[in-house]
Design a protein around this motif. Sequence first.
Motif, short mmCIF file in Angstrom:
data_model
loop_
_atom_site.label_atom_id
_atom_site.label_comp_id
_atom_site.label_asym_id
_atom_site.label_seq_id
_atom_site.Cartn_x
_atom_site.Cartn_y
_atom_site.Cartn_z
N UNK A 1 0.82 -1.18 -0.07
CA UNK A 1 0.15 -0.06 -0.06
C UNK A 1 0.85 1.44 0.00
N UNK A 2 1.99 1.31 0.65
CA UNK A 2 2.84 2.40 1.01
C UNK A 2 3.39 2.69 -0.59
N UNK A 3 3.77 1.53 -1.33
CA UNK A 3 4.43 2.15 -2.54
C UNK A 3 3.55 2.16 -3.68
N UNK A 4 2.38 1.64 -3.64
CA UNK A 4 1.49 1.63 -4.77
C UNK A 4 0.35 2.66 -4.81
N UNK A 5 0.11 3.16 -3.69
CA UNK A 5 -1.15 4.09 -3.53
C UNK A 5 -0.73 5.43 -3.62
N UNK A 6 -1.35 6.44 -4.09
CA UNK A 6 -0.99 7.64 -4.01
C UNK A 6 -1.81 8.32 -2.62
#
Length: 137
Positions: free
Chosen positions: A75-80
């Motif tokens: 989630x930290x690396x994929x979501x804005x």
Amino acid sequence: MTMEELPKALEVDERSPESKDLLPSQTASSLCMSSRSESVWTTTPRSNWEIYRKPIVIMSVGSAILLFGVVITCLAYLLQMNQKTKAILRMTGPAFLSLGLMTLVCGLVWVPIIKKKQRQKQKSNFFQTLKFFLLNR
């Protein structure tokens, strides 16, 4: 107070009726039941669930924490998101990953240790029965 008076003062306190009320009485049977090696005293065979329950629980908890860490890291690396939330997720994700992996490995290592103890116990029981049989002829 001198060093010689100190033990005498302690002896008087140990003999007081109040201290006897606070200490539970332990007989030989209650000591055996509360010991960590209770299986030594019981001869009933244990099921596989009773033997491997703790490592299975540890591995399950470790897997859940590891999976939670993977989700948080993804989630930290994929979501804005805003920078503060992203920084928090980037710190906590790998922490959960490492904690889950550590717990999972502890459970995985525990299983061969239990198997080795079971083999040693079987050998010990065999030699005890053999010794009993040979000495009581």
